[in-house]
Design an enzyme around this catalytic site. Structure first.
Site, mmCIF file in Angstrom:
data_model
loop_
_atom_site.group_PDB
_atom_site.id
_atom_site.type_symbol
_atom_site.label_atom_id
_atom_site.label_comp_id
_atom_site.label_asym_id
_atom_site.label_seq_id
_atom_site.Cartn_x
_atom_site.Cartn_y
_atom_site.Cartn_z
ATOM 1 N N HIS A 147 0.947 -1.267 0.091
ATOM 2 C CA HIS A 147 -0.050 -0.034 0.170
ATOM 3 C C HIS A 147 0.989 1.239 -0.098
ATOM 4 O O HIS A 147 0.738 2.075 -0.709
ATOM 5 C CB HIS A 147 -0.822 -0.216 1.080
ATOM 6 C CG HIS A 147 -1.534 1.178 1.630
ATOM 7 N ND1 HIS A 147 -3.049 1.554 1.137
ATOM 8 C CD2 HIS A 147 -1.180 2.648 2.153
ATOM 9 C CE1 HIS A 147 -3.264 2.772 1.448
ATOM 10 N NE2 HIS A 147 -2.239 3.350 2.321
ATOM 11 N N GLU A 148 1.991 1.142 0.669
ATOM 12 C CA GLU A 148 2.730 2.505 0.918
ATOM 13 C C GLU A 148 3.683 2.721 -0.270
ATOM 14 O O GLU A 148 3.926 3.591 -0.826
ATOM 15 C CB GLU A 148 3.800 2.365 2.247
ATOM 16 C CG GLU A 148 2.911 2.502 3.511
ATOM 17 C CD GLU A 148 1.797 3.428 3.767
ATOM 18 O OE1 GLU A 148 2.254 4.500 3.078
ATOM 19 O OE2 GLU A 148 1.239 3.227 4.546
#
Length: 295
Positions: A147-148
């Site tokens: 996600h990051e």
């Protein structure tokens, strides 16, 4: 770089359109008729320069500020199996996302959280909390890291900084118009700028800045859905959903992420009612539902 140039060109167009619109509606004439001698074009340029300068400066020092404010320890030589796994996982995800390997760090916090920051997608920092490493499975942590990495690959930090630059520009612009109007029209001050100008300008900046933050947060929430999609693509939809469900189960825990980094963390906390307009993240339930619909 192309993203920055295109966005700056767009924002220059916005400033020009705003200037033309104000002229067409006779705003210059209205201000002059009320004794307010204000060059709106010059004011727009002034506000744009300072509005973007502050936002871009914050972006360029974001990695340094993130490390300082969260006490993040960057992993240079892994000392534990957790650190070794983190480096290998981020390297793999970065390669799959088509970006250079970011710095990888761990910050001391019991809460489960992670963030990404940096002025350039090839010069970024990805960090995860100690609490997340201790309580989440490797698959869940990998999904959070994906996600990051999605934020980094999408250029979200740059985009949000430039959106904030636009917001800063118009907050400064309209606050100074209000300050001049209060000073010249209401207080009838004809000799320079009186105390009413400064008080009204500061008050207007605070109020308008607060209201305008809803715009920035709206963009931030949209980014989160895109980053979740990237996480699902890189680590698997099931793992991404499992990570968000685990985060949801820990929502009662306090979030100690600095305000400047909240929009870049995976867990933005909970807000109710009108306060939801100022959330940096969509509710976790909405994010989970979006991933389930994605399949």
């Amino acid at each position: 770089m192309m993203r920055i140039l295109l966005f700056l060109a767009t924002n220059l167009a916005v400033v020009l359109i705003a200037s033309i619109t104000l002229s067409l509606f006779g705003f210059n004439g209205f201000m002059a008729a009320n004794g307010v001698d204000l060059n709106l074009n010059q004011l727009l340029v002034f506000c744009a320069v300072f509005g973007f300068a502050g936002s871009l400066f914050s972006l360029f020092i974001s990695k340094w500020m993130a490390k300082m404010s969260t006490s993040t320890q960057v992993i240079t030589q892994p000392r534990t199996r957790h650190e070794q796994w983190l480096l290998q996982t981020v390297e793999q995800l970065s390669r799959e996302a088509g970006i250079k390997m970011p710095e990888v760090g761990i910050f001391p916090a019991y809460e489960a959280n992670a963030f990404a920051t940096g002025w350039n997608k090839n010069d970024a920092l990805v960090a995860v909390s100690q609490g997340m490493l201790e309580r989440f499975s490797y698959d869940e942590v990998k999904a959070v890291l994906a996600h990051e990495i999605g934020h980094v690959a999408n250029g979200d930090m740059v985009t949000l900084a430039l959106v904030q630059g636009v917001v800063n520009t118009f907050v400064m612009f309209f606050a100074r118009i209000i300050g001049n109007f209060v000073d010249k029209v209401i207080f009838k001050n004809e000799g320079g700028r009186g105390i009413a100008y400064f008080v009204a300008t500061i008050f207007a900046e605070v109020v308008l800045g607060f209201l305008a933050s809803a715009i920035t947060m709206w963009f931030s929430r949209k980014r989160e859905f895109r980053a979740d999609e990237a996480g699902a693509r890189l680590a698997g939809t099931g793992a991404m959903i499992a990570a968000l469900q685990h985060l949801r189960s820990e929502q009662g825990l306090p979030v100690h992420m600095p305000d400047s980094l909240t929009a870049f963390g995976i867990n933005g906390g909970i807000k109710q009612g009108m306060a939801r307009l100022f959330m940096s993240h969509p509710p976790l339930e909405e994010r989970i539902d979006a991933l389930r619909r994605r399949g």
